[in-house]
Enzyme design. Structure first.
Site, short mmCIF file in Angstrom:
data_model
loop_
_atom_site.label_atom_id
_atom_site.label_comp_id
_atom_site.label_asym_id
_atom_site.label_seq_id
_atom_site.Cartn_x
_atom_site.Cartn_y
_atom_site.Cartn_z
N HIS A 128 0.85 -1.19 0.00
CA HIS A 128 0.00 0.00 0.00
C HIS A 128 0.88 1.23 0.00
O HIS A 128 2.12 1.14 0.10
CB HIS A 128 -0.95 0.00 1.21
CG HIS A 128 -2.09 -0.95 1.06
ND1 HIS A 128 -3.09 -0.78 0.13
CD2 HIS A 128 -2.38 -2.10 1.73
CE1 HIS A 128 -3.96 -1.76 0.23
NE2 HIS A 128 -3.56 -2.59 1.18
N ASP A 158 -0.15 7.31 -3.38
CA ASP A 158 -1.34 7.04 -4.18
C ASP A 158 -1.66 8.17 -5.15
O ASP A 158 -1.86 7.94 -6.34
CB ASP A 158 -2.56 6.85 -3.26
CG ASP A 158 -2.74 5.40 -2.82
OD1 ASP A 158 -1.96 4.54 -3.28
OD2 ASP A 158 -3.65 5.14 -2.03
#
Length: 356
Positions: A128, A158
Site C-alpha cells: 500500500h 497514491d
C-alpha cells in the site's frame, strides 16, 4: 467546452490512484466510462463514491465472460486511453492486455498504475501507499526526530506519485498519438513518482544541504520559522516565514527583538523554536490568525477539513462546495469554476451503444 471534451477514457474500477486519476480526467472534461464488477459493486464500496466516482458512468461487466470481454474490447477500439490499476499480468490473463487492446486500436494509450511498477523484483508483491513511499526515502524524512516516521495520509504515493503521474502520462500519450497515430503503454509506479516528487531533497542532499537525520533540516520541522505550533485553545498555527523579510515580520508579530532570535545558523534553532512555542501557547489559534492577518509573517491557522469548507477564502473561490461537500475541480481554466459531474450507473446493455 472543457479542455478534454471529446477525449474518451475507459477506466477499470480499482482502489486508490486509478480512481482519483479517473476523477481528475472527468473533471477536465473527458468522457470516462468506469467498468465495475459484474454485480455492480465498486472497489471502494459506498465510501466516497459520490466524490471519487463523480463525473462518469459506471457499467458492470464480468471480465471472466467471453461475451463481456468482447464488448469491452469493442469499447476500447473507440477510446483514446485505458487506465487500470491491477497487479501486473491481470489484464493479460483476461485477454485484455495492452498488446490485444492496441492491436484493436493502435492509437490507444494504455496507462497502468501500480505501487512497484510493471517490472522489477517487487512488481508482483502486495503493498500500500505507506510501503511504496517507504522504499523511496520520502517516508523516512517525515515526522519528528524522536518518533517513527509519520505517514502523510495517502497523498504522496497514491495520489501525488501515482495518480497525478498517471494523468500526466495519459495526456502526454494522447498528444503524441494525435501526431503519430501510435499509442503508448504508460507504466506509472508510485515508487517512481514519489521519487520524482523528492527531486529537491535529492538535490539538497547531493549538495550537503540535507541530512538523513529526521527533524534537522530546513523543511522538515527543525527550522523554527517553518513548522507548526500549539496554541492556548489546543489548536495549531502553521508558520512558513522562510525569506528574511517574512521572518522579520514574524518576529515583529511575536514581539521579539531580531538580535534575540537570529534566523541562522541552524545551531540556534532549538532555542528560538522553544521561544516561539512559549509565545504561541499564550493565545488561541484564531486570535493569532487575526493578529497576523495582512502581514508578511506567513502565519495561518491549521484547519480541519470541516473548518476548511467554511474559511472565507475557500468559500469565495468555491474551493470546497456541493452536497456532500467536496473539492471543486482544479486547475481552473480562464478563471471559471467547474462544477463536479455526478456519478451515474448504466445498464450493461448500454455499453455496446456508447461512443457510436
Amino acid at each position: 467546452m472543457t479542455p478534454l471534451t471529446g477525449v474518451r477514457i475507459v477506466e477499470f474500477d480499482g482502489l486508490g490512484p486509478v480512481t482519483f486519476a479517473g476523477m481528475v480526467l472527468a473533471d477536465l472534461g473527458a468522457d470516462v466510462v468506469r467498468l465495475t464488477r459484474a454485480d455492480g459493486a465498486s472497489a471502494f464500496g459506498d465510501v466516497g463514491g459520490a466524490v471519487l466516482h463523480r463525473g462518469r458512468a459506471a457499467v458492470p461487466v464480468d471480465l471472466k465472460s467471453e461475451s463481456d470481454r468482447a464488448v469491452v474490447l469493442d469499447l476500447i477500439r473507440r477510446a483514446d486511453a485505458v487506465i487500470e490499476g491491477f497487479r501486473p499480468g491481470v489484464l493479460e490473463r483476461l485477454g485484455l492486455g495492452p498488446d490485444v487492446c492496441q492491436a484493436a486500436n493502435p492509437r490507444l494509450v494504455f496507462a497502468r498504475v501500480t505501487g512497484w511498477g510493471q517490472t522489477g523484483p517487487l512488481a508482483d508483491t502486495v503493498g500500500h501507499d505507506i510501503n511504496y513511499i517507504a522504499l523511496t526515502g520520502a517516508l523516512h524524512a517525515m515526522g519528528e526526530p524522536d518518533r517513527p516516521p509519520a505517514p502523510p495520509l495517502n497523498l504522496v504515493g497514491d495520489y501525488g506519485g501515482g495518480a497525478m503521474l498517471l494523468v500526466t502520462g495519459v495526456l502526454a500519450g494522447i498528444l503524441e498519438a494525435r501526431t503519430t497515430g501510435c499509442g503508448r503503454v504508460v507504466d506509472a509506479a508510485m515508487t517512481d513518482g514519489t521519487s520524482l516528487l523528492s527531486s529537491l531533497f535529492h538535490a539538497l542532499s547531493a549538495s550537503g544541504l540535507w541530512s538523513s537525520q529526521r527533524g534537522s533540516n530546513l523543511l522538515d520541522g527543525a527550522a523554527p520559522f517553518y513548522r507548526c505550533y500549539g496554541c492556548a485553545d489546543g489548536g495549531f498555527v502553521a508558520v512558513g516565514a522562510l525569506e528574511p523579510r517574512f521572518y522579520a515580520a514574524l518576529l515583529r508579530g511575536l514581539g521579539i527583538d531580531p538580535s534575540d532570535a537570529p534566523q541562522f545558523p541552524p545551531g540556534g534553532w532549538p532555542a528560538v523554536q522553544a521561544r516561539f512555542a512559549e509565545i504561541f501557547a499564550t493565545r488561541a489559534r484564531d486570535d493569532w490568525a487575526i493578529h497576523f492577518e495582512g502581514t508578511e509573517a506567513c502565519v495561518t491557522p491549521v484547519l480541519t477539513f470541516e473548518e476548511a469548507a467554511l474559511h472565507p477564502h475557500n468559500v469565495a473561490r468555491s474551493t470546497l462546495a456541493g452536497d456532500p461537500v467536496q473539492p471543486s475541480p482544479a486547475p481552473r481554466f480562464d478563471g471559471a469554476i467547474a462544477t463536479p459531474g455526478l456519478a451515474t450507473v448504466l445498464d450493461r446493455a448500454a455499453l455496446s451503444d456508447l461512443w457510436r
